[in-house]
Scaffold this active site. Structure first.
Site, mmCIF file in Angstrom:
data_model
loop_
_atom_site.group_PDB
_atom_site.id
_atom_site.type_symbol
_atom_site.label_atom_id
_atom_site.label_comp_id
_atom_site.label_asym_id
_atom_site.label_seq_id
_atom_site.Cartn_x
_atom_site.Cartn_y
_atom_site.Cartn_z
ATOM 1 C CE LYS A 204 -4.094 -1.828 -0.172
ATOM 2 N NZ LYS A 204 -5.166 -1.896 0.804
ATOM 3 N NE ARG A 238 -7.335 -8.612 -0.633
ATOM 4 C CZ ARG A 238 -6.775 -7.877 -1.587
ATOM 5 N NH1 ARG A 238 -5.873 -6.942 -1.277
ATOM 6 N NH2 ARG A 238 -7.101 -8.051 -2.850
#
Length: 252
Positions: A204, A238
């Site tokens: 991210k 995840r």
């Protein structure tokens, strides 16, 4: 939860696994590396990604679910979608979990369809429309806002008969860098300790952009953050890098 993107345009691995043979090979690698879930996504949700119809998602998924289930019947498969029709398709193919970034806000029939399937449901916090899901919101207190939003949504889900719920605070969706680090620091206060918490911080931008690195160059930093959230009670990670994450889990 290992990520399997069936997309040509995902930001770090777009185009690598978007045919059935390569998807099956990658699913095999994810499982051998220690994944418990395989999260299949047919639509990229990065900023400025192409917006796809449910029909195109279904076309991209094709036989991938049934192929994985045939080769690896023990594998748990979640589908990353916000479309009711894709949930129906995935359910008929043998999927195990619905992973919805929209909280049911992008398709009016989504939650009703989830209730009909009786599948577990991952409720992610994001902005209310596809068009503004990456628009940065300045929250007075991100943790309070998350819990307020989750409490309203959980009430809605339970009225529909959806009780098997996993919460995802939505890293990378409409939050500032500062708020996302606050979410990590205070992750134990998210979700009322009643629902399993899924954390998706793999590759991210709030991690790699301040460091001036590429998304694939932050594995060490990501694992340090994974350690922190696991120690504070997170239940599911995840991730793209399954083997490294599995090694971390074994250490704890």
């Amino acid at each position: 939860m290992g990520i399997l993107n069936l997309t040509p345009d995902s930001f770090s691995d777009g185009g690598k696994f978007n045919n059935e043979k390569s998807a099956l090979l990658h699913a095999e690698k994810l499982l051998k590396d220690g994944a418990d879930f395989i999260d299949i996504g047919a639509q990229s949700t990065r900023p400025n990604a192409e917006y796809l119809s449910a029909e195109e998602e279904i076309r991209r998924i094709g036989n991938v679910i049934s192929l994985i289930k045939k080769e690896f019947p023990e594998a748990l498969i979640s589908i990353d979608t916000f479309y009711a029709d894709v949930v129906k398709f995935g359910y008929n193919e043998g999927m195990d979990v619905v992973n919805d970034i929209s909280g049911g806000d992008f398709d009016d029939n989504l939650l009703k369809t989830v209730a009909e399937t009786k599948l577990p449901y991952i409720l992610m916090h994001s902005n209310s429309t596809y068009q503004n899901m990456h628009e940065k919101i300045h929250y007075e207190d991100i943790i309070v806002s998350l819990n307020y939003s989750f409490s309203k949504k959980i009430n809605e889900l339970q009225k529909l008969g959806i009780y098997d719920v996993i919460l995802d605070p939505g890293f990378g969706f409409g939050k500032t860098i500062e708020d996302q680090y606050k979410m990590i620091d205070e992750v134990q206060h998210i979700g009322f300790e009643k629902f399993p918490l899924l954390i998706g911080i793999s590759r991210k931008s709030f991690i790699y952009k301040p460091l001036g690195k590429h998304p694939t160059e932050i594995n060490e930093e990501t694992q340090n953050l994974h350690r922190k959230v696991l120690e504070k009670g997170a239940k599911i990670l995840r991730v793209h890098d399954v083997a490294e994450t599995r090694n971390l889990v074994r250490e704890l």
